[in-house]
Design a protein around this motif. Structure first.
Motif, short mmCIF file in Angstrom:
data_model
loop_
_atom_site.label_atom_id
_atom_site.label_comp_id
_atom_site.label_asym_id
_atom_site.label_seq_id
_atom_site.Cartn_x
_atom_site.Cartn_y
_atom_site.Cartn_z
N GLU A 40 19.74 -4.85 -5.19
CA GLU A 40 19.00 -3.93 -4.32
C GLU A 40 17.49 -4.16 -4.38
O GLU A 40 16.73 -3.50 -3.67
CB GLU A 40 19.31 -2.48 -4.73
CG GLU A 40 20.78 -2.12 -4.55
CD GLU A 40 21.15 -0.81 -5.23
OE1 GLU A 40 20.22 -0.09 -5.66
OE2 GLU A 40 22.36 -0.53 -5.33
N ARG A 41 17.07 -5.07 -5.25
CA ARG A 41 15.63 -5.33 -5.47
C ARG A 41 14.89 -4.05 -5.82
O ARG A 41 13.82 -3.74 -5.28
CB ARG A 41 15.02 -6.03 -4.26
CG ARG A 41 15.70 -7.38 -3.97
CD ARG A 41 15.00 -8.19 -2.92
NE ARG A 41 15.70 -9.47 -2.72
CZ ARG A 41 15.28 -10.44 -1.92
NH1 ARG A 41 14.16 -10.28 -1.23
NH2 ARG A 41 15.95 -11.56 -1.81
N ASP A 42 15.50 -3.34 -6.74
CA ASP A 42 14.95 -2.08 -7.22
C ASP A 42 14.27 -2.33 -8.56
O ASP A 42 14.94 -2.55 -9.57
CB ASP A 42 16.07 -1.04 -7.38
CG ASP A 42 15.60 0.25 -8.04
OD1 ASP A 42 14.37 0.45 -8.15
OD2 ASP A 42 16.46 1.04 -8.46
N TYR A 43 12.96 -2.31 -8.58
CA TYR A 43 12.21 -2.60 -9.79
C TYR A 43 11.49 -1.36 -10.34
O TYR A 43 10.57 -1.49 -11.15
CB TYR A 43 11.19 -3.72 -9.52
CG TYR A 43 11.79 -4.93 -8.83
CD1 TYR A 43 12.92 -5.56 -9.34
CD2 TYR A 43 11.24 -5.42 -7.65
CE1 TYR A 43 13.48 -6.66 -8.70
CE2 TYR A 43 11.78 -6.53 -7.00
CZ TYR A 43 12.91 -7.14 -7.53
OH TYR A 43 13.46 -8.23 -6.89
N SER A 44 11.91 -0.19 -9.90
CA SER A 44 11.31 1.04 -10.42
C SER A 44 11.56 1.12 -11.92
O SER A 44 12.66 0.81 -12.40
CB SER A 44 11.91 2.26 -9.72
OG SER A 44 13.31 2.29 -9.87
N ASP A 51 22.75 -4.08 -10.34
CA ASP A 51 22.45 -3.36 -9.11
C ASP A 51 20.98 -3.43 -8.76
O ASP A 51 20.61 -3.48 -7.57
CB ASP A 51 22.89 -1.90 -9.24
CG ASP A 51 24.40 -1.74 -9.25
OD1 ASP A 51 25.10 -2.69 -8.85
OD2 ASP A 51 24.88 -0.67 -9.68
N ARG A 52 20.12 -3.47 -9.75
CA ARG A 52 18.69 -3.59 -9.49
C ARG A 52 18.37 -4.93 -8.83
O ARG A 52 17.54 -5.01 -7.92
CB ARG A 52 17.89 -3.44 -10.79
CG ARG A 52 17.86 -2.01 -11.31
CD ARG A 52 17.07 -1.92 -12.61
NE ARG A 52 16.86 -0.54 -13.00
CZ ARG A 52 15.83 0.20 -12.58
NH1 ARG A 52 14.93 -0.34 -11.77
NH2 ARG A 52 15.71 1.45 -12.96
N THR A 74 12.37 1.82 -15.74
CA THR A 74 12.96 2.63 -16.81
C THR A 74 12.22 2.33 -18.10
O THR A 74 12.18 3.14 -19.01
CB THR A 74 14.46 2.32 -16.98
OG1 THR A 74 14.63 0.94 -17.25
CG2 THR A 74 15.22 2.68 -15.71
N ALA A 82 13.56 -5.94 -14.80
CA ALA A 82 14.21 -6.71 -13.73
C ALA A 82 13.21 -7.31 -12.75
O ALA A 82 13.59 -8.16 -11.95
CB ALA A 82 15.19 -5.81 -12.98
N LYS A 117 21.56 -4.31 -15.21
CA LYS A 117 20.52 -4.73 -14.26
C LYS A 117 21.08 -5.29 -12.96
O LYS A 117 20.32 -5.56 -12.02
CB LYS A 117 19.61 -5.78 -14.91
CG LYS A 117 18.89 -5.31 -16.17
CD LYS A 117 17.98 -4.14 -15.93
CE LYS A 117 17.21 -3.77 -17.19
NZ LYS A 117 16.34 -2.57 -17.00
N ASP A 125 6.36 -2.44 -13.73
CA ASP A 125 7.70 -2.33 -13.16
C ASP A 125 8.76 -2.57 -14.23
O ASP A 125 8.47 -2.94 -15.36
CB ASP A 125 7.86 -3.33 -12.02
CG ASP A 125 7.08 -2.92 -10.78
OD1 ASP A 125 7.12 -1.74 -10.42
OD2 ASP A 125 6.42 -3.80 -10.18
N ASP A 126 10.01 -2.39 -13.84
CA ASP A 126 11.14 -2.59 -14.74
C ASP A 126 11.24 -4.06 -15.16
O ASP A 126 10.76 -4.96 -14.46
CB ASP A 126 12.43 -2.15 -14.03
CG ASP A 126 13.62 -2.12 -14.96
OD1 ASP A 126 13.77 -1.11 -15.68
OD2 ASP A 126 14.41 -3.09 -14.97
#
Length: 289
Positions: A222-226, A218-219, A228, A276, A216, A273-274
């Motif tokens: 990058e604030r990537d909550y798409s 990198d998420r 999985t 994260a 988690k 969302d993910d």
């Protein structure tokens, strides 16, 4: 196999790699099964057809209502005279899976029996065939299922039916606590002016390192909550952990706090969302999606 989502599809592909041309599948549409059909799976039209074609049926669906629908609904598996072991890889209630097994055994005169085998390792582990698989059931039924589960990861028989789901509830308590702690620490670090990427990379090499942080990091940076996997599923998993804590008279203050956080996260519209996304919720709990 039934349940060809983010987890089920890579698991099915690993089953096909280990047992070529031996997998029957069904889904709401053929398009959803395209990847496994291309890899050599056979299409059938209904859950009943899956049971009739199989010695073992693996289910990877969201929760027990979907399991019950596949077993007892229109053209459900229990309608057939088939004999098979039903491996439920979904995260479900331990008491609920036992009740479903009792009903299934009664309706099929013992021809169908359930093994609970929830998994941990995420989509990465499902694709790599490295899932941790927590198994409950009778020794005879588990022995039938183990060769197939071994194609998807490392299965361990932990006890009678329901043991796998108790283990998964404990697993999810640890995962949720770890994700929440990493997210809180990340917000503190960011607001203190630290380079989050550098910090989390450093922490991964020490006692704070974990599989959760590894997957988690990198998420968070990058604030990537798409998604999985949807964060809202943690609400049900933590409710199963709570039920087990109550049943065993175990004080669980961390669990109670986590349930409040994830209930709030879902109420804020972040549940799809993910996992994260708890980072975003901690950073700004008053900001809805």
């Amino acid at each position: 196999m039934i349940g060809l989502g983010n987890m089920g599809t890579p698991m099915a592909l690993n089953l096909l790699a280990a047992f070529p041309h031996s997998l029957s599948v069904t889904a709401r549409s053929r398009d959803r099964a395209a990847a496994v059909l291309s890899a050599g799976a056979s299409w059938v039209d209904t859950p009943a057809d899956v049971a009739e074609a199989s010695d073992v049926v693996v289910l990877m669906v969201p929760d027990l209502p979907q399991v019950d629908e596949l077993l007892f609904g229109d053209r459900g598996m229990a309608e057939t005279p088939a004999t098979c072991v039903v491996v439920v890889c979904s995260s479900v209630s331990p008491t609920g899976i036992r009740a479903t097994d009792d009903r299934l055994r009664q309706q099929t005169e013992g021809r169908m029996r359930i093994v609970d085998a929830p998994v941990s390792g995420g989509t990465e582990g499902a694709a790599a065939g490295t899932l941790s698989i927590m198994v409950g059931g009778t020794e005879a039924d588990v022995n039938i299922a183990l060769p197939l589960l071994s194609a998807c990861g490392t299965p361990v028989h932990l006890g009678p039916l329901g043991s796998g789901d108790i283990a998964k509830a404990c697993n999810q308590l640890i995962v949720a606590a770890t994700m929440a702690a990493i997210s809180e620490a990340s917000v503190i670090a960011e607001r203190s002016g630290l380079d989050l990427d550098a910090l989390l990379t450093l922490l991964q090499g020490g006692y704070a390192g974990s599989r959760v942080l590894e997957t988690k990091k990198d998420r968070l940076v990058e604030r990537d909550y798409s998604p999985t996997g949807a964060a809202r599923y943690m609400v049900k998993d933590l409710s199963f952990a709570h039920a087990a804590a109550v049943e065993t008279a175990t004080a669980a203050p961390i669990l109670d706090a986590l349930r409040g956080q994830f209930d709030g996260l879902v109420a804020a519209g972040l549940g799809d969302d993910d996992l994260a996304v708890i980072h975003r919720y901690i950073r700004d709990p008053e900001q809805p999606r």
